[in-house]
Design a protein around this motif. Structure first.
Motif, PDB file in Angstrom:
ATOM      1  N   ASP A 294      35.424  31.064  58.307  1.00 48.25           N
ATOM      2  CA  ASP A 294      36.239  29.993  57.727  1.00 48.25           C
ATOM      3  C   ASP A 294      35.665  29.641  56.365  1.00 48.25           C
ATOM      4  OD1 ASP A 294      37.546  27.645  56.966  1.00 48.25           O
ATOM      5  OD2 ASP A 294      37.800  26.986  59.031  1.00 48.25           O
ATOM      6  N   PRO A 295      36.137  30.302  55.297  1.00 49.02           N
ATOM      7  CA  PRO A 295      35.499  30.154  53.987  1.00 49.02           C
ATOM      8  C   PRO A 295      35.649  28.770  53.378  1.00 49.02           C
ATOM      9  CG  PRO A 295      37.554  31.376  53.784  1.00 49.02           C
ATOM     10  CD  PRO A 295      37.289  31.215  55.254  1.00 49.02           C
TER      11      PRO A 295
ATOM     12  N   VAL B  84      20.511  29.764  51.100  1.00 47.41           N
ATOM     13  CA  VAL B  84      20.396  30.458  52.391  1.00 47.41           C
ATOM     14  C   VAL B  84      21.696  30.311  53.175  1.00 47.41           C
ATOM     15  CG1 VAL B  84      19.200  30.473  54.613  1.00 47.41           C
ATOM     16  CG2 VAL B  84      17.889  30.228  52.491  1.00 47.41           C
ATOM     17  N   TRP B  85      22.244  29.099  53.180  1.00 46.71           N
ATOM     18  CA  TRP B  85      23.477  28.827  53.925  1.00 46.71           C
ATOM     19  C   TRP B  85      24.631  29.688  53.428  1.00 46.71           C
ATOM     20  CZ3 TRP B  85      25.608  26.449  58.024  1.00 46.71           C
ATOM     21  CH2 TRP B  85      26.980  26.210  58.005  1.00 46.71           C
ATOM     22  N   MET B  86      24.898  29.630  52.140  1.00 51.84           N
ATOM     23  CA  MET B  86      26.055  30.344  51.608  1.00 51.84           C
ATOM     24  C   MET B  86      25.870  31.858  51.669  1.00 51.84           C
ATOM     25  SD  MET B  86      28.489  28.250  50.897  1.00 51.84           S
ATOM     26  CE  MET B  86      29.593  28.902  49.629  1.00 51.84           C
ATOM     27  N   GLU B  87      24.690  32.332  51.365  1.00 57.70           N
ATOM     28  CA  GLU B  87      24.479  33.783  51.398  1.00 57.70           C
ATOM     29  C   GLU B  87      24.558  34.327  52.820  1.00 57.70           C
ATOM     30  OE1 GLU B  87      20.908  34.683  49.227  1.00 57.70           O
ATOM     31  OE2 GLU B  87      21.910  34.441  47.284  1.00 57.70           O
ATOM     32  N   SER B  88      24.285  33.488  53.807  1.00 60.77           N
ATOM     33  CA  SER B  88      24.369  33.945  55.200  1.00 60.77           C
ATOM     34  C   SER B  88      25.808  34.181  55.640  1.00 60.77           C
ATOM     35  CB  SER B  88      23.695  32.940  56.141  1.00 60.77           C
ATOM     36  OG  SER B  88      24.479  31.765  56.296  1.00 60.77           O
ATOM     37  N   PHE B  89      26.770  33.605  54.890  1.00 62.75           N
ATOM     38  CA  PHE B  89      28.187  33.790  55.225  1.00 62.75           C
ATOM     39  C   PHE B  89      28.914  34.699  54.238  1.00 62.75           C
ATOM     40  CE2 PHE B  89      27.217  29.703  57.276  1.00 62.75           C
ATOM     41  CZ  PHE B  89      27.686  29.962  58.561  1.00 62.75           C
ATOM     42  N   ALA B  90      28.208  35.178  53.223  1.00 63.99           N
ATOM     43  CA  ALA B  90      28.871  35.932  52.153  1.00 63.99           C
ATOM     44  C   ALA B  90      29.578  37.176  52.666  1.00 63.99           C
ATOM     45  CB  ALA B  90      27.861  36.299  51.067  1.00 63.99           C
ATOM     46  N   ASP B  91      29.065  37.750  53.741  1.00 64.81           N
ATOM     47  CA  ASP B  91      29.715  38.952  54.291  1.00 64.81           C
ATOM     48  C   ASP B  91      31.116  38.657  54.812  1.00 64.81           C
ATOM     49  OD1 ASP B  91      28.114  37.522  56.468  1.00 64.81           O
ATOM     50  OD2 ASP B  91      29.280  38.922  57.691  1.00 64.81           O
ATOM     51  N   THR B  92      31.392  37.400  55.123  1.00 64.00           N
ATOM     52  CA  THR B  92      32.701  37.039  55.692  1.00 64.00           C
ATOM     53  C   THR B  92      33.766  36.836  54.616  1.00 64.00           C
ATOM     54  OG1 THR B  92      32.370  34.620  55.653  1.00 64.00           O
ATOM     55  CG2 THR B  92      31.479  35.826  57.541  1.00 64.00           C
ATOM     56  N   TRP B  93      33.391  36.879  53.353  1.00 59.73           N
ATOM     57  CA  TRP B  93      34.344  36.567  52.282  1.00 59.73           C
ATOM     58  C   TRP B  93      35.067  37.796  51.745  1.00 59.73           C
ATOM     59  CZ3 TRP B  93      29.954  33.599  49.391  1.00 59.73           C
ATOM     60  CH2 TRP B  93      29.608  32.467  50.119  1.00 59.73           C
ATOM     61  N   GLU B  94      34.775  38.953  52.273  1.00 61.27           N
ATOM     62  CA  GLU B  94      35.389  40.175  51.745  1.00 61.27           C
ATOM     63  C   GLU B  94      36.904  40.180  51.915  1.00 61.27           C
ATOM     64  OE1 GLU B  94      34.162  42.614  49.911  1.00 61.27           O
ATOM     65  OE2 GLU B  94      32.202  41.628  49.879  1.00 61.27           O
TER      66      GLU B  94
ATOM     67  N   ASN C  68      40.969  35.957  49.248  1.00 60.02           N
ATOM     68  CA  ASN C  68      41.579  36.244  47.954  1.00 60.02           C
ATOM     69  C   ASN C  68      40.520  36.075  46.864  1.00 60.02           C
ATOM     70  OD1 ASN C  68      41.394  33.436  47.370  1.00 60.02           O
ATOM     71  ND2 ASN C  68      43.481  33.060  48.069  1.00 60.02           N
ATOM     72  N   SER C  69      40.836  36.561  45.666  1.00 65.31           N
ATOM     73  CA  SER C  69      39.818  36.556  44.609  1.00 65.31           C
ATOM     74  C   SER C  69      39.406  35.139  44.226  1.00 65.31           C
ATOM     75  CB  SER C  69      40.335  37.308  43.377  1.00 65.31           C
ATOM     76  OG  SER C  69      41.434  36.632  42.795  1.00 65.31           O
ATOM     77  N   MET C  70      40.315  34.183  44.348  1.00 62.25           N
ATOM     78  CA  MET C  70      39.979  32.813  43.979  1.00 62.25           C
ATOM     79  C   MET C  70      38.815  32.290  44.803  1.00 62.25           C
ATOM     80  SD  MET C  70      40.035  29.383  44.886  1.00 62.25           S
ATOM     81  CE  MET C  70      41.220  29.233  46.221  1.00 62.25           C
ATOM     82  N   LEU C  71      38.931  32.351  46.151  1.00 63.35           N
ATOM     83  CA  LEU C  71      37.875  31.749  46.954  1.00 63.35           C
ATOM     84  C   LEU C  71      36.645  32.655  47.043  1.00 63.35           C
ATOM     85  CD1 LEU C  71      37.183  29.166  48.293  1.00 63.35           C
ATOM     86  CD2 LEU C  71      38.022  30.050  50.464  1.00 63.35           C
ATOM     87  N   TYR C  72      36.850  33.967  46.987  1.00 64.82           N
ATOM     88  CA  TYR C  72      35.690  34.864  46.956  1.00 64.82           C
ATOM     89  C   TYR C  72      34.813  34.527  45.748  1.00 64.82           C
ATOM     90  CZ  TYR C  72      32.790  39.021  46.583  1.00 64.82           C
ATOM     91  OH  TYR C  72      31.708  39.861  46.484  1.00 64.82           O
TER      92      TYR C  72
END
Length: 416
Positions: free
Chosen positions: A190-191, A212-222, A225-229
């Motif tokens: 849930d980005p 640490v928090w954001m990078e731990s979820f970065a794999d889920t952003w693939e 859309n380009s805006m939220l990625y």
């Protein structure tokens, strides 16, 4: 008639259209990259489905550029032609999108409020109501339109993310983090909930934890859309900026922000521009990156979709040395105010245009003019939209100009 995944009636007899509408709703709520494909598939399955056409029009309007506005028109016209045959909810939704297309944002907001009062399961309407409140700078209403439907949507992580962002914008940080974590416990992918916590941690100065928090979820952003990625990576870049790890910020800009941007997307352009400006305020040489962005901004000069966007565009054009384009854009902004809805006209005349002049002056190194133009509008900058984290940039520009103007005056006084 059939029901969508939210339990709401849609005027169509096509199961394929309903399935595609359901995919669109999910993609829209999770900022997925396949929203456009899904809604066009719904229209292909049932070309008479007014709601599908209205969703398509809304999708293009969210792109906030002239080309997309033109793309929205035939879909909106088809939706309007079928208005008499559809349900009350669908009629209201078509009317809301029509008002948006006519730049009658106050009317669109009122209709989204009516929809969410009568049909609290319509989370697309909640999301679009929040969208308008966001760009009107009304953080309280942004929160309220989501909060009022929570009891009707228990356990819906998308809605929890919307509420979390509203709470954060209203500075209710503890409550925002709590409900965002509930959303993520329900769905790790849930980005928007990740994004809400990024705001909380940044506001609270929890920089290392935020990375640490954001990078731990970065794999889920693939699949975003380009805006939220790019925007979620932008938040990570802001953390590294606070740590003064400028090489890391430049690397993130080059690999996850501008490199992964849709170069034609206003929102992606704004994110890139704001990060370059922040770097320069820290004294970082950004090389030729202004020149790399500026060719994509020519089509924005007379667009004026959102004042928040225009302040970024005009600054970037000035930094790239395109002063003829800058002058053209400032004149066009003034002309734009002659034809727009009175509800938004004052924001342009009294806030956006003076702020634009101030931003251009800063880009040119005319810091006294920057102070003169920005100081009177600082307390009203929320009226042009954007988040707290995004708008703080304009105050930082002002503060930088104050210091630079003082230094210029001191040097002038010594050498005179």
């Amino acid at each position: 008639m059939l029901k969508d995944a939210q339990g709401l009636v849609v005027t169509t007899d096509s199961p394929k259209a309903i399935a595609a509408i359901n995919r669109f709703i999910d993609q829209a709520l999770c900022y997925g990259k396949d929203a456009e494909t899904a809604i066009l598939q719904a229209i292909e399955a049932d070309p008479t489905c007014a709601l599908a056409h209205a969703y398509a029009a809304a999708y293009y309007l969210t792109q906030e550029n002239r080309k997309a506005w033109q793309q929205a028109q035939p879909y909106l016209q088809t939706a309007q032609q079928n208005l008499a045959k559809i349900t009350d909810r669908e009629q209201l939704y078509v009317q809301a999108i029509s008002a948006w297309a006519n730049q009658e944002i106050d009317v669109a907001i009122a209709i989204h409020e009516k929809i969410t009062n009568k049909y609290p399961h319509d989370l697309i309407s909640v999301q679009q109501g929040q969208y308008h409140y966001f760009y009107m700078g009304d953080k309280e209403k942004l929160l309220q339109i989501a909060q009022k439907v929570v009891s009707s949507n228990p356990g819906n992580h998308y809605l929890y993310g919307m509420v979390a962002f509203g709470l954060e914008q209203c500075h209710q940080l503890k409550a925002a983090e709590k409900i965002a974590r509930q959303a993520i416990a329900l769905n790790r992918y849930d980005p928007w909930a990740h994004h809400a916590i990024a705001h909380v941690m940044e506001t609270q100065g929890r920089v290392d934890e935020g990375i640490v928090w954001m990078e731990s979820f970065a794999d889920t952003w693939e699949n975003c859309n380009s805006m939220l990625y790019t925007h979620n990576w932008w938040h990570i870049a802001l953390y590294y900026l606070q740590l003064k790890n400028y090489q890391k910020v430049l690397k993130l800009y080059d690999t996850h922000i501008w490199e992964r941007a849709n170069k034609q997307s206003p929102k992606d352009q704004v994110g890139a521009i704001s990060l370059l400006l922040r770097l320069e305020l820290h004294g970082v040489n950004v090389g030729d990156r202004w020149q790399s962005i500026s060719p994509y901004l020519y089509s924005r000069i007379e667009e004026h979709a959102l004042p928040f966007q225009d302040l970024h565009y005009v600054y970037a054009l000035a930094k790239a040395g395109h002063y003829d384009w800058v002058n053209q854009m400032l004149a066009s902004m003034q002309y734009h105010t002659l034809s727009i809805n009175p509800f938004v006209r004052q924001r342009w005349i009294e806030v956006a245009i003076p702020a634009a002049r101030g931003m251009v002056a800063h880009a040119k190194g005319d810091f006294h003019t920057t102070v003169t133009e920005l100081k009177p509008v600082l307390s009203r900058l929320h009226e042009i939209g954007g988040s707290n984290a995004q708008r703080v940039l304009f105050r930082q520009v002002y503060q930088d100009a104050v210091l630079a103007a003082q230094k210029q005056s001191w040097v002038y006084g010594i050498t005179a």
